[in-house]
Design a protein around this motif. Structure first.
Motif, PDB file in Angstrom:
ATOM      1  N   ILE A 186     -22.978-107.463  -3.539  1.00 20.61           N
ATOM      2  CA  ILE A 186     -23.601-108.750  -3.208  1.00 20.61           C
ATOM      3  C   ILE A 186     -22.551-109.708  -2.658  1.00 20.61           C
ATOM      4  N   ARG A 187     -21.414-109.740  -3.291  1.00 20.06           N
ATOM      5  CA  ARG A 187     -20.337-110.633  -2.829  1.00 20.06           C
ATOM      6  C   ARG A 187     -19.820-110.203  -1.459  1.00 20.06           C
ATOM      7  N   ALA A 188     -19.747-108.899  -1.224  1.00 21.10           N
ATOM      8  CA  ALA A 188     -19.307-108.406   0.083  1.00 21.10           C
ATOM      9  C   ALA A 188     -20.297-108.794   1.170  1.00 21.10           C
ATOM     10  N   ALA A 189     -21.582-108.730   0.854  1.00 20.71           N
ATOM     11  CA  ALA A 189     -22.606-109.116   1.830  1.00 20.71           C
ATOM     12  C   ALA A 189     -22.487-110.588   2.202  1.00 20.71           C
ATOM     13  N   LEU A 240     -25.620-113.335  -7.631  1.00 26.78           N
ATOM     14  CA  LEU A 240     -26.519-114.075  -6.750  1.00 26.78           C
ATOM     15  C   LEU A 240     -26.265-115.578  -6.852  1.00 26.78           C
ATOM     16  N   SER A 241     -26.018-116.043  -8.052  1.00 23.51           N
ATOM     17  CA  SER A 241     -25.732-117.466  -8.246  1.00 23.51           C
ATOM     18  C   SER A 241     -24.419-117.866  -7.565  1.00 23.51           C
ATOM     19  N   THR A 266     -22.991-116.501  -4.972  1.00 28.49           N
ATOM     20  CA  THR A 266     -23.045-116.385  -3.517  1.00 28.49           C
ATOM     21  C   THR A 266     -24.135-117.234  -2.873  1.00 28.49           C
ATOM     22  N   GLY A 267     -25.124-117.610  -3.660  1.00 33.13           N
ATOM     23  CA  GLY A 267     -26.259-118.336  -3.098  1.00 33.13           C
ATOM     24  C   GLY A 267     -27.235-117.454  -2.343  1.00 33.13           C
ATOM     25  N   LEU A 268     -27.070-116.133  -2.457  1.00 32.24           N
ATOM     26  CA  LEU A 268     -27.977-115.208  -1.786  1.00 32.24           C
ATOM     27  C   LEU A 268     -29.189-114.925  -2.657  1.00 32.24           C
ATOM     28  N   ALA A 269     -30.301-114.640  -2.019  1.00 29.88           N
ATOM     29  CA  ALA A 269     -31.503-114.198  -2.718  1.00 29.88           C
ATOM     30  C   ALA A 269     -31.576-112.682  -2.676  1.00 29.88           C
ATOM     31  N   MET A 270     -32.046-112.080  -3.766  1.00 33.27           N
ATOM     32  CA  MET A 270     -32.358-110.651  -3.777  1.00 33.27           C
ATOM     33  C   MET A 270     -33.833-110.520  -3.387  1.00 33.27           C
TER      34      MET A 270
END
Length: 254
Positions: A20-23, A48-49, A51-55
């Motif tokens: 997730i962090r790599a993405a 997710l928290s 990085t702010g990314l959503a799964m």
């Protein structure tokens, strides 16, 4: 356009939280995965928290892969296993804030398999609707998944209509659709109201979308014209270092 990294294929040498962090570092706008169940949900939530990314979504468990399983929900006589896998997927998705679950049909054929899939999807919809989670069904091509129950968009839409739930939509994977049906442009136009998520990879090798018989530059522009504003899922096999294959992403976002 905005893009999601499918971590079932990308950065597979990393743990799911580190992928997730790599993405995020690579410039993706969201992530999705296949079978995250060996990773504690709280570790995924933390990444997710950070990085702010959503799964966006995940898959139901395939079953006993050593015995050849590739999904359970269309297998007559295995309803208890299928529904346990559905419960597991929906509960995990809810725990990490994922919006969708792909319900895998498995290797089966015939009217009994059809009826079993419909009833298991109705079970899944009843649970998913309570948690505001969407469900997806995805046709797979006969080359990669011979004898998979769901093979065409027409078959998928018929099942979606029969189940008749607002929670259930089509996963339109351009790679699978091109191999089975072709005519991606017109299928995207006609099926857009049924589509819950779109994925892509080069055809026929399922690599990065910068080569092969599908012009994804054209497809991405088409989707923009059609008003598709959700993340597109990069579900391709990098064949080595993922970061080395991301020229297409930098080009699109330039």
């Amino acid at each position: 356009m905005i893009f999601s990294a499918n971590l079932g294929f990308l950065w597979t040498e990393l743990s799911l939280p580190d992928a997730i962090r790599a993405a995020k570092r690579a410039g993706f706008d969201a992530v999705e995965c296949h079978w995250p169940y060996d990773t504690p949900a709280e570790q995924v939530v933390q990444a997710l928290s950070e990085t702010g990314l959503a799964m966006l979504g995940l898959n139901t468990n395939r079953g006993n892969t050593g015995a050849g399983d590739n999904g359970l929900s269309a297998l007559p006589g295995r309803e208890a296993e299928a529904r346990a896998a559905i419960d597991q997927a929906i509960d995990y998705a809810h725990a990490i804030g994922a919006g969708k679950v792909h319900v895998m049909a498995g290797f089966a054929s015939g009217p009994d398999a059809h009826a079993t899939f419909v009833e298991n999807l109705r079970y899944a919809c009843a649970k998913a609707e309570q948690l505001d989670i969407g469900l997806l069904v995805e046709p797979l091509n006969r080359y990669d998944a011979p004898d998979y129950f769901l093979q065409t968009t027409e078959q998928a839409v018929a099942i979606i209509d029969e189940v008749s739930s607002d929670a259930l939509h089509l996963m339109f994977d351009c790679y699978h659709v091109q191999l089975m049906e072709g005519d991606i442009t017109n299928r995207l136009k006609s099926l857009m109201p049924r589509i819950g998520h779109i994925q892509f990879a080069s055809v026929p090798d399922r690599g990065a979308p910068d080569h092969g018989e599908v012009d994804y530059g054209y497809i991405f522009k088409l989707l923009d014209t059609l008003g598709y504003r959700k993340p597109l899922g990069a579900e391709y096999k990098p064949g080595g270092d993922t970061d080395a294959t991301l020229g297409w992403l930098r080009s699109v976002k330039a």
